[in-house]
Design an enzyme around this catalytic site. Sequence first.
Site, short mmCIF file in Angstrom:
data_model
loop_
_atom_site.label_atom_id
_atom_site.label_comp_id
_atom_site.label_asym_id
_atom_site.label_seq_id
_atom_site.Cartn_x
_atom_site.Cartn_y
_atom_site.Cartn_z
N ARG A 262 58.76 57.58 -29.09
CA ARG A 262 57.70 57.98 -28.16
C ARG A 262 58.31 58.85 -27.07
O ARG A 262 59.52 59.09 -27.06
CB ARG A 262 57.08 56.74 -27.51
CG ARG A 262 58.13 55.83 -26.89
CD ARG A 262 57.57 54.72 -26.06
NE ARG A 262 58.54 53.71 -25.71
CZ ARG A 262 59.44 53.80 -24.74
NH1 ARG A 262 59.50 54.91 -24.02
NH2 ARG A 262 60.28 52.82 -24.48
N GLY B 194 63.64 46.51 -21.79
CA GLY B 194 64.31 45.39 -21.16
C GLY B 194 63.66 44.04 -21.41
O GLY B 194 64.21 43.01 -21.04
N LYS C 116 68.57 39.87 -28.13
CA LYS C 116 67.53 40.89 -28.01
C LYS C 116 66.36 40.56 -28.92
O LYS C 116 66.54 40.15 -30.07
CB LYS C 116 68.07 42.27 -28.40
CG LYS C 116 69.17 42.81 -27.52
CD LYS C 116 69.57 44.21 -27.98
CE LYS C 116 70.64 44.80 -27.10
NZ LYS C 116 71.01 46.18 -27.53
N GLU D 160 69.20 56.10 -28.33
CA GLU D 160 69.99 55.54 -27.24
C GLU D 160 71.33 55.01 -27.76
O GLU D 160 71.40 54.38 -28.82
CB GLU D 160 69.22 54.42 -26.54
CG GLU D 160 67.86 54.88 -26.02
CD GLU D 160 67.26 53.94 -25.01
OE1 GLU D 160 67.78 52.82 -24.86
OE2 GLU D 160 66.27 54.32 -24.37
#
Length: 651
Positions: free
Chosen positions: A295, A167, A160, A277
Amino acid sequence: MSTFDTLLIANRGEIACRIIRTARDLGLRTVAVYSHADANALHVSMADEAHPIGLAPAADSYLNSDAILEAAKASGAGAIHPGYGFLSENADFARAVERAGLVFVGPSAEAIEIMGNKAIAKAHMLDAGVPCVPGYQGDDQTDATLLSHARNIGMPLMVKAAAGGGGKGMRLVTDLDDLPEALTLARAEGSASFGNGTLILERAVQSARHIEIQIFADHDGNTIALGERDCTVQRRHQKVIEEAPAPGMTRTIRKRMEKAAIAAAQSVGYVGAGTVEFLLDGNGEDFYFLEMNTRLQVEHPVTEMVTGLDLVALQLAVAQGAPLPVSQEDITLSGHAIEVRLYAEDPANGFLPSIGKIHKFETDNIIRIDTGVRSGDEVSPHYDPMLAKLIAYGDTRDEALRKLSQALDNTAVLGVTTNVSFLRDLLDRTEVQNGTATTSFLDDAYPNGPPQTAVTSQTVALSAALLLRSESDKAQAQSLLPDASLAGFSSDGGLPIPLDLSLDGELHSITATSVGTDQITVSGDGWTHNVSSDLRIDGHRTTAHHAPDGMRGLYLQTAGHHLHVTRAQPWATTDATATGALTAPMPGLLVALNVAAGDTVQKGDTLAVLEAMKMQHQLTAAADGVVAALHVETGQQLSKGALILTMEDPT
């Protein structure tokens, strides 16, 4: 905090329109900014005033903080809402807004900085006691170090971009030999999208679900959770379906996740709307922190539908110093909401973006539609190709699914290829219907890509009838004699008309005969169909949307197809014009050529990498062969169809 009466939206498209609607409902003046490519965009026409900020590339416009601040000064705006994407999670921009004496509608720059870097955020969460996925987030970014840690973490793992999101800069690695290429691509996407190529490694949690908690906080330290959203169905880590509440979510797990999300937000003194998340393990009990988006989320409408709250209105109230008007005890989840993202992309061609003019855009008003486009707009290669969000609400999940399916059936986008048919097929899948999908669902459900629907003889007949009627109507409207090929096409029957038809380049030779004024008989190789003026085929009603292409053809959407229908040119052929050629499937920057003339390659080898819309697209060999010649160089900007290299048989 200072109050304001004029709000500048530092964004474009759907989210800019969404913010403008609520701001105007609250009596605020709205200011839009736009690039040269967006001069006639919907968000520009909706705002009270609009200011140009640069050329089409995002770096010259929507990422140009100086130009945006100058527009704010010229318009007298007292606050800037960044929307999502672009500068929404840019700490330097948040600081610049505050230095200019304006209100930034979002959290502090410090909170953005901590949570905007996956490596820093993960270390911070570990200190705060929030469960995290095992991995590596160190400063040493050499390939050797990353490879060493990858061996310790084990396969499969995720690569990542530390500053990434949406993504971008993410690669799943299942074989250690593939890690070097994954590192290269993830670094490149991280640098292109976020100006930061730093990477982290994480163990890939298998059979997991992606669950996120919407939190909200004010300047007095009040922090609440607004329930969860299930964003499990994803493609290349881009969310496809989002819903609230999560199917099968227990009260116990929800409360544990909400507690962890609130703790994460409070640990950085968070203010405003944010999303924490998590990955929920397949056992349904263990969950791990993924990231915090500082955000408003793309999928915020599903939370609005089940809570009855306007999250943009809450953002604007908190930005002006008001306390949250609701407490945790006030939050209840009612009914079910599901959202899908409508993209201008071609699922049959690796989901590559589709650009061009939207000749017709129609949606069903039985559900909520958040969009930033309309008929006549252009889809630009410079920005994300999302056209709209379709959000269905029902008292039950089944009701919401039915409404969303019906709305997709009645949605037409003509002129660019979209994912409408793919979304419709997706909603019929058992895992989606039952709410049992995991993060690997799309790969498992479509191992060879989305199903390809063959063009039927009924679709060919319908295409021919529509094209002939269009040509006849145009000729009559212009008071001209019909084209020679329309001779005999009259209400008294007449002679059969030979017609070579092109449906997206696929050739069909047919004959057509008019029968009265209401029917055309179309015959092909072994078939005959009657098409009536109300588009019934052999008496059976069909759902079809069509629009002229502005030239001599038309666009047709029917039976799972979006087709460009034209008369075939006399020189057209069904064979590829350059057999063994690799061409650019879309406009983009050629960032890598992995082969040279004379190289032997195998099917599936990466030949080149094309960067478009800030994503790295690997162009692979369709068959074994030898590279005959290269026709472009790395660093060139290519148009769609540009010849990159030619291949020849290896023998």
